[in-house]
Design a protein around this motif. Sequence first.
Motif, PDB file in Angstrom:
ATOM      1  N   ILE A  89      -0.278  -7.157 -11.362  1.00  0.00           N
ATOM      2  CA  ILE A  89       0.629  -8.055 -11.520  1.00  0.00           C
ATOM      3  C   ILE A  89       1.686  -8.098 -10.549  1.00  0.00           C
ATOM      4  CG2 ILE A  89       2.275  -9.018 -13.308  1.00  0.00           C
ATOM      5  CD1 ILE A  89       0.475  -7.925 -15.461  1.00  0.00           C
ATOM      6  N   ARG A  90       2.075  -9.150  -9.824  1.00  0.00           N
ATOM      7  CA  ARG A  90       2.913  -9.193  -8.529  1.00  0.00           C
ATOM      8  C   ARG A  90       3.955 -10.130  -8.871  1.00  0.00           C
ATOM      9  NH1 ARG A  90      -1.682  -7.865  -6.369  1.00  0.00           N
ATOM     10  NH2 ARG A  90      -2.562  -9.828  -5.887  1.00  0.00           N
ATOM     11  N   LYS A  91       5.169  -9.751  -8.978  1.00  0.00           N
ATOM     12  CA  LYS A  91       6.181 -10.681  -9.382  1.00  0.00           C
ATOM     13  C   LYS A  91       7.109 -10.874  -7.874  1.00  0.00           C
ATOM     14  CE  LYS A  91       6.760  -9.629 -14.174  1.00  0.00           C
ATOM     15  NZ  LYS A  91       7.537 -10.764 -15.043  1.00  0.00           N
ATOM     16  N   HIS A  92       7.308 -12.234  -7.918  1.00  0.00           N
ATOM     17  CA  HIS A  92       8.085 -12.652  -6.821  1.00  0.00           C
ATOM     18  C   HIS A  92       9.422 -13.176  -7.199  1.00  0.00           C
ATOM     19  CE1 HIS A  92       4.742 -11.817  -3.787  1.00  0.00           C
ATOM     20  NE2 HIS A  92       3.978 -12.087  -5.105  1.00  0.00           N
ATOM     21  N   ALA A  93      10.494 -12.423  -6.875  1.00  0.00           N
ATOM     22  CA  ALA A  93      11.913 -13.255  -7.343  1.00  0.00           C
ATOM     23  C   ALA A  93      12.257 -14.431  -6.248  1.00  0.00           C
ATOM     24  CB  ALA A  93      13.075 -12.352  -7.504  1.00  0.00           C
ATOM     25  N   PRO A  94      13.125 -15.356  -6.641  1.00  0.00           N
ATOM     26  CA  PRO A  94      13.580 -16.388  -5.572  1.00  0.00           C
ATOM     27  C   PRO A  94      14.248 -15.541  -4.520  1.00  0.00           C
ATOM     28  CG  PRO A  94      14.212 -16.857  -7.906  1.00  0.00           C
ATOM     29  CD  PRO A  94      13.600 -15.508  -7.842  1.00  0.00           C
ATOM     30  N   SER A  95      14.846 -14.477  -4.635  1.00  0.00           N
ATOM     31  CA  SER A  95      15.338 -14.071  -3.717  1.00  0.00           C
ATOM     32  C   SER A  95      14.519 -13.376  -2.568  1.00  0.00           C
ATOM     33  CB  SER A  95      16.302 -12.800  -4.076  1.00  0.00           C
ATOM     34  OG  SER A  95      15.594 -11.747  -4.707  1.00  0.00           O
ATOM     35  N   GLY A  96      13.257 -13.215  -2.756  1.00  0.00           N
ATOM     36  CA  GLY A  96      12.265 -12.644  -2.053  1.00  0.00           C
ATOM     37  C   GLY A  96      11.808 -11.328  -2.382  1.00  0.00           C
ATOM     38  N   LYS A  97      12.433 -10.713  -3.334  1.00  0.00           N
ATOM     39  CA  LYS A  97      12.283  -9.253  -3.795  1.00  0.00           C
ATOM     40  C   LYS A  97      10.857  -9.495  -4.715  1.00  0.00           C
ATOM     41  CE  LYS A  97      13.856  -5.771  -6.764  1.00  0.00           C
ATOM     42  NZ  LYS A  97      14.888  -5.299  -7.839  1.00  0.00           N
ATOM     43  N   GLN A  98      10.088  -8.220  -4.405  1.00  0.00           N
ATOM     44  CA  GLN A  98       8.741  -8.316  -4.889  1.00  0.00           C
ATOM     45  C   GLN A  98       8.580  -7.036  -5.729  1.00  0.00           C
ATOM     46  OE1 GLN A  98       5.689  -8.974  -2.165  1.00  0.00           O
ATOM     47  NE2 GLN A  98       6.786 -10.395  -1.040  1.00  0.00           N
ATOM     48  N   SER A  99       8.120  -7.126  -6.644  1.00  0.00           N
ATOM     49  CA  SER A  99       7.559  -5.762  -7.544  1.00  0.00           C
ATOM     50  C   SER A  99       6.043  -6.123  -8.038  1.00  0.00           C
ATOM     51  CB  SER A  99       8.254  -5.689  -9.035  1.00  0.00           C
ATOM     52  OG  SER A  99       8.352  -6.899  -9.570  1.00  0.00           O
ATOM     53  N   GLU A 100       5.406  -4.991  -8.030  1.00  0.00           N
ATOM     54  CA  GLU A 100       4.120  -4.960  -8.281  1.00  0.00           C
ATOM     55  C   GLU A 100       3.659  -3.934  -9.567  1.00  0.00           C
ATOM     56  OE1 GLU A 100      -0.552  -4.593  -6.484  1.00  0.00           O
ATOM     57  OE2 GLU A 100       1.296  -4.770  -5.224  1.00  0.00           O
ATOM     58  N   HIS A 101       2.779  -4.285 -10.534  1.00  0.00           N
ATOM     59  CA  HIS A 101       2.708  -3.552 -11.451  1.00  0.00           C
ATOM     60  C   HIS A 101       1.199  -3.167 -11.629  1.00  0.00           C
ATOM     61  CE1 HIS A 101       6.819  -4.158 -12.748  1.00  0.00           C
ATOM     62  NE2 HIS A 101       6.470  -5.326 -12.421  1.00  0.00           N
ATOM     63  N   GLY A 102       0.401  -2.181 -11.764  1.00  0.00           N
ATOM     64  CA  GLY A 102      -0.886  -1.928 -12.044  1.00  0.00           C
ATOM     65  C   GLY A 102      -1.256  -1.349 -13.341  1.00  0.00           C
ATOM     66  N   PHE A 103      -2.445  -1.733 -13.859  1.00  0.00           N
ATOM     67  CA  PHE A 103      -3.054  -1.331 -15.071  1.00  0.00           C
ATOM     68  C   PHE A 103      -4.414  -0.869 -14.997  1.00  0.00           C
ATOM     69  CE2 PHE A 103       0.692  -3.980 -16.261  1.00  0.00           C
ATOM     70  CZ  PHE A 103       1.484  -3.001 -17.214  1.00  0.00           C
ATOM     71  N   ASN A 104      -4.972  -0.048 -15.792  1.00  0.00           N
ATOM     72  CA  ASN A 104      -6.222  -0.092 -15.807  1.00  0.00           C
ATOM     73  C   ASN A 104      -6.785  -1.083 -16.979  1.00  0.00           C
ATOM     74  OD1 ASN A 104      -8.945   0.580 -17.032  1.00  0.00           O
ATOM     75  ND2 ASN A 104      -8.526   2.744 -16.643  1.00  0.00           N
ATOM     76  N   PRO A 105      -7.815  -1.967 -16.562  1.00  0.00           N
ATOM     77  CA  PRO A 105      -7.915  -2.923 -17.553  1.00  0.00           C
ATOM     78  C   PRO A 105      -8.667  -2.669 -18.817  1.00  0.00           C
ATOM     79  CG  PRO A 105      -9.033  -3.595 -15.427  1.00  0.00           C
ATOM     80  CD  PRO A 105      -8.085  -2.031 -15.332  1.00  0.00           C
ATOM     81  N   PHE A 106      -9.222  -1.432 -18.744  1.00  0.00           N
ATOM     82  CA  PHE A 106      -9.897  -0.924 -20.238  1.00  0.00           C
ATOM     83  C   PHE A 106      -8.535  -0.614 -21.219  1.00  0.00           C
ATOM     84  CE2 PHE A 106     -11.792   2.282 -22.606  1.00  0.00           C
ATOM     85  CZ  PHE A 106     -12.738   1.500 -23.253  1.00  0.00           C
ATOM     86  N   TRP A 107      -7.545   0.081 -20.472  1.00  0.00           N
ATOM     87  CA  TRP A 107      -6.502   0.276 -21.307  1.00  0.00           C
ATOM     88  C   TRP A 107      -5.397  -0.687 -21.698  1.00  0.00           C
ATOM     89  CZ3 TRP A 107      -7.851   4.020 -24.137  1.00  0.00           C
ATOM     90  CH2 TRP A 107      -8.686   5.035 -23.710  1.00  0.00           C
TER      91      TRP A 107
END
Length: 160
Positions: A89-107
């Motif tokens: 899951i990658r989130k892009h803020a209007p300011s250009g700041k980005q954050s990425e979150h990773g998960f194991n789909p099984f859990w």
Amino acid sequence: MDETIRNEPIFHARLTPHRSLGPKGFRILMGVFIFVWLTTGAVFLSLGAWPIFGFFGLDVLLVFLAFRWNYHAGRAHEEVELSPLHLAIRKHAPSGKQSEHGFNPFWAKFDVKRHEFAGITRMSVAGEGRAVALGGFLNPDDRESFAKAFGAALGQAKRG
């Protein structure tokens, strides 16, 4: 099974906020506001009530700034990519700041909060001791269609 085949994305979505007024419509709307301001302001100027001209112009400026802020906020978006081995899951803020979150789909658990009349009010993915909200800026119909498609894809990823 080959590892590269198992890691092929089975779901990809780009979530963006809806803006009902495009750039051309914005220019037309501001043109109408400016025309009304100038014609009405000219009447007040001819009557000697010049402060009204300025205050009415200030209203037009505030409407312009509110729309510009709204369009700036509309640059935010989220990307969701799911493969049998990874959920990103990658989130892009209007300011250009980005954050990425990773998960194991099984859990990973897709949590959807519903209201009787409003429909889906909140969506999030939880797992591994953390949770990430999704699509907070979406309208109710888009939340519903995303939840249905993503829920089915996550179920497919878990089944392998």
